[in-house]
Scaffold this motif. Sequence first.
Motif, PDB file in Angstrom:
ATOM      1  N   SER A  43       0.858  -1.184   0.000  1.00 58.65           N
ATOM      2  CA  SER A  43       0.000   0.000   0.000  1.00 58.65           C
ATOM      3  C   SER A  43       0.894   1.234   0.000  1.00 58.65           C
ATOM      4  N   ASP A  44       0.411   2.303  -0.610  1.00 67.87           N
ATOM      5  CA  ASP A  44       1.192   3.531  -0.731  1.00 67.87           C
ATOM      6  C   ASP A  44       1.598   4.041   0.650  1.00 67.87           C
ATOM      7  N   GLU A  45       2.785   4.641   0.705  1.00 68.49           N
ATOM      8  CA  GLU A  45       3.251   5.194   1.969  1.00 68.49           C
ATOM      9  C   GLU A  45       4.282   6.282   1.719  1.00 68.49           C
ATOM     10  N   THR A  46       4.429   7.162   2.690  1.00 65.85           N
ATOM     11  CA  THR A  46       5.465   8.181   2.667  1.00 65.85           C
ATOM     12  C   THR A  46       6.287   8.007   3.932  1.00 65.85           C
ATOM     13  N   LEU A  47       7.576   7.774   3.756  1.00 65.33           N
ATOM     14  CA  LEU A  47       8.489   7.612   4.880  1.00 65.33           C
ATOM     15  C   LEU A  47       9.534   8.710   4.787  1.00 65.33           C
ATOM     16  N   GLY A  48       9.515   9.645   5.734  1.00 67.38           N
ATOM     17  CA  GLY A  48      10.461  10.744   5.680  1.00 67.38           C
ATOM     18  C   GLY A  48      10.254  11.555   4.420  1.00 67.38           C
ATOM     19  N   MET A  49      11.269  11.661   3.628  1.00 63.88           N
ATOM     20  CA  MET A  49      11.198  12.454   2.399  1.00 63.88           C
ATOM     21  C   MET A  49      11.033  11.592   1.150  1.00 63.88           C
ATOM     22  N   LEU A  50      10.676  10.305   1.336  1.00 68.98           N
ATOM     23  CA  LEU A  50      10.480   9.415   0.196  1.00 68.98           C
ATOM     24  C   LEU A  50       9.032   8.955   0.115  1.00 68.98           C
ATOM     25  N   GLU A  51       8.467   9.073  -1.071  1.00 69.42           N
ATOM     26  CA  GLU A  51       7.094   8.644  -1.309  1.00 69.42           C
ATOM     27  C   GLU A  51       7.129   7.347  -2.115  1.00 69.42           C
ATOM     28  N   HIS A  52       6.422   6.337  -1.629  1.00 67.99           N
ATOM     29  CA  HIS A  52       6.389   5.033  -2.292  1.00 67.99           C
ATOM     30  C   HIS A  52       4.987   4.768  -2.816  1.00 67.99           C
ATOM     31  N   GLU A  53       4.869   4.624  -4.128  1.00 74.62           N
ATOM     32  CA  GLU A  53       3.597   4.257  -4.744  1.00 74.62           C
ATOM     33  C   GLU A  53       3.675   2.765  -5.048  1.00 74.62           C
ATOM     34  N   LYS A  54       2.752   1.989  -4.488  1.00 77.90           N
ATOM     35  CA  LYS A  54       2.799   0.534  -4.624  1.00 77.90           C
ATOM     36  C   LYS A  54       1.553   0.018  -5.332  1.00 77.90           C
ATOM     37  N   LYS A  55       1.752  -1.065  -6.107  1.00 84.29           N
ATOM     38  CA  LYS A  55       0.657  -1.651  -6.873  1.00 84.29           C
ATOM     39  C   LYS A  55       0.812  -3.162  -6.894  1.00 84.29           C
ATOM     40  N   LEU A  56      -0.282  -3.884  -6.577  1.00 84.26           N
ATOM     41  CA  LEU A  56      -0.257  -5.341  -6.677  1.00 84.26           C
ATOM     42  C   LEU A  56      -0.175  -5.766  -8.137  1.00 84.26           C
ATOM     43  N   VAL A  57       0.712  -6.706  -8.429  1.00 88.24           N
ATOM     44  CA  VAL A  57       0.864  -7.252  -9.780  1.00 88.24           C
ATOM     45  C   VAL A  57       0.972  -8.774  -9.677  1.00 88.24           C
ATOM     46  N   ASP A  58       0.707  -9.455 -10.784  1.00 88.49           N
ATOM     47  CA  ASP A  58       0.791 -10.918 -10.786  1.00 88.49           C
ATOM     48  C   ASP A  58       2.204 -11.405 -10.505  1.00 88.49           C
ATOM     49  N   ASN A  59       3.176 -10.833 -11.222  1.00 90.77           N
ATOM     50  CA  ASN A  59       4.580 -11.231 -11.099  1.00 90.77           C
ATOM     51  C   ASN A  59       5.462 -10.020 -11.318  1.00 90.77           C
ATOM     52  N   CYS A  60       6.646 -10.065 -10.773  1.00 90.13           N
ATOM     53  CA  CYS A  60       7.633  -9.028 -11.053  1.00 90.13           C
ATOM     54  C   CYS A  60       8.194  -9.274 -12.452  1.00 90.13           C
ATOM     55  N   PRO A  61       8.389  -8.213 -13.241  1.00 92.34           N
ATOM     56  CA  PRO A  61       8.950  -8.382 -14.584  1.00 92.34           C
ATOM     57  C   PRO A  61      10.351  -9.006 -14.539  1.00 92.34           C
ATOM     58  N   SER A  62      10.710  -9.715 -15.596  1.00 91.81           N
ATOM     59  CA  SER A  62      11.984 -10.436 -15.636  1.00 91.81           C
ATOM     60  C   SER A  62      13.158  -9.574 -16.092  1.00 91.81           C
ATOM     61  N   ASN A  63      12.916  -8.335 -16.485  1.00 88.22           N
ATOM     62  CA  ASN A  63      14.001  -7.482 -17.006  1.00 88.22           C
ATOM     63  C   ASN A  63      14.670  -6.649 -15.917  1.00 88.22           C
ATOM     64  N   TYR A  64      14.826  -7.221 -14.722  1.00 89.12           N
ATOM     65  CA  TYR A  64      15.439  -6.509 -13.608  1.00 89.12           C
ATOM     66  C   TYR A  64      16.960  -6.429 -13.781  1.00 89.12           C
ATOM     67  N   LEU A  65      17.561  -5.448 -13.116  1.00 88.34           N
ATOM     68  CA  LEU A  65      19.019  -5.269 -13.153  1.00 88.34           C
ATOM     69  C   LEU A  65      19.709  -6.143 -12.113  1.00 88.34           C
ATOM     70  N   SER A  66      19.163  -6.133 -10.894  1.00 91.10           N
ATOM     71  CA  SER A  66      19.731  -6.887  -9.777  1.00 91.10           C
ATOM     72  C   SER A  66      18.606  -7.325  -8.865  1.00 91.10           C
ATOM     73  N   SER A  67      18.936  -8.240  -7.941  1.00 94.69           N
ATOM     74  CA  SER A  67      17.936  -8.677  -6.971  1.00 94.69           C
ATOM     75  C   SER A  67      18.599  -8.864  -5.608  1.00 94.69           C
ATOM     76  N   CYS A  68      17.770  -8.824  -4.574  1.00 96.29           N
ATOM     77  CA  CYS A  68      18.222  -9.057  -3.212  1.00 96.29           C
ATOM     78  C   CYS A  68      17.264 -10.061  -2.589  1.00 96.29           C
ATOM     79  N   THR A  69      17.805 -11.175  -2.096  1.00 95.00           N
ATOM     80  CA  THR A  69      17.003 -12.196  -1.435  1.00 95.00           C
ATOM     81  C   THR A  69      17.411 -12.235   0.029  1.00 95.00           C
ATOM     82  N   SER A  70      16.429 -12.094   0.910  1.00 96.97           N
ATOM     83  CA  SER A  70      16.736 -12.113   2.341  1.00 96.97           C
ATOM     84  C   SER A  70      15.612 -12.797   3.111  1.00 96.97           C
ATOM     85  N   THR A  71      15.888 -13.072   4.368  1.00 94.98           N
ATOM     86  CA  THR A  71      14.924 -13.717   5.240  1.00 94.98           C
ATOM     87  C   THR A  71      13.756 -12.770   5.490  1.00 94.98           C
ATOM     88  N   LEU A  72      12.545 -13.294   5.404  1.00 93.14           N
ATOM     89  CA  LEU A  72      11.351 -12.506   5.662  1.00 93.14           C
ATOM     90  C   LEU A  72      11.161 -12.390   7.173  1.00 93.14           C
TER      91      LEU A  72
END
Length: 148
Positions: free
Chosen positions: A61-90
């Motif tokens: 869901s959309d949020e503003t943290l400090g001076m950064l605004e994050h617009e979020k949208k539910l999608v089926d899958n993340c696109p495959s044309n990413y530059l890098s990824s980060c995998t971490s423990t949830l």
Amino acid sequence: MFSRILSALFLTIGSLNAIEALAASCQVSTRSLSQKIPAVVTQSCYTYRGIEEGAIKWSCSDETLGMLEHEKKLVDNCPSNYLSSCTSTLTQESLASHRAISDIKTGTPMVIPDGAKIVTYFYSVEEKEQAKQDCTALGGNWQNNQNN
């Protein structure tokens, strides 16, 4: 005539629910509200692995943290044309929503299964080294996409 309209309405509502049910990822656009504070990552998408279906809706869901605004949208899958990824423990913190730490109906803490992961894909990164450092400093595994 009325029954056709009613049928079309139910079909539309059912389709919207099906789309929402399929959404398993969250696409994020970030912009700085100040020129003095740049956004490290401006386009990303994240998904959860090893956790109950639908859990992502709590954090997407959309949020503003400090001076950064994050617009979020539910999608089926993340696109495959990413530059890098980060995998971490949830963790509770990485769910990034106060609503995620409890079941809305019962108020009981949400249990995160052992081995659950959050995978964040980066598409537009202003400061790649900083994004990589943020990932690895928290125990994440940074990977560059070999296809890009």
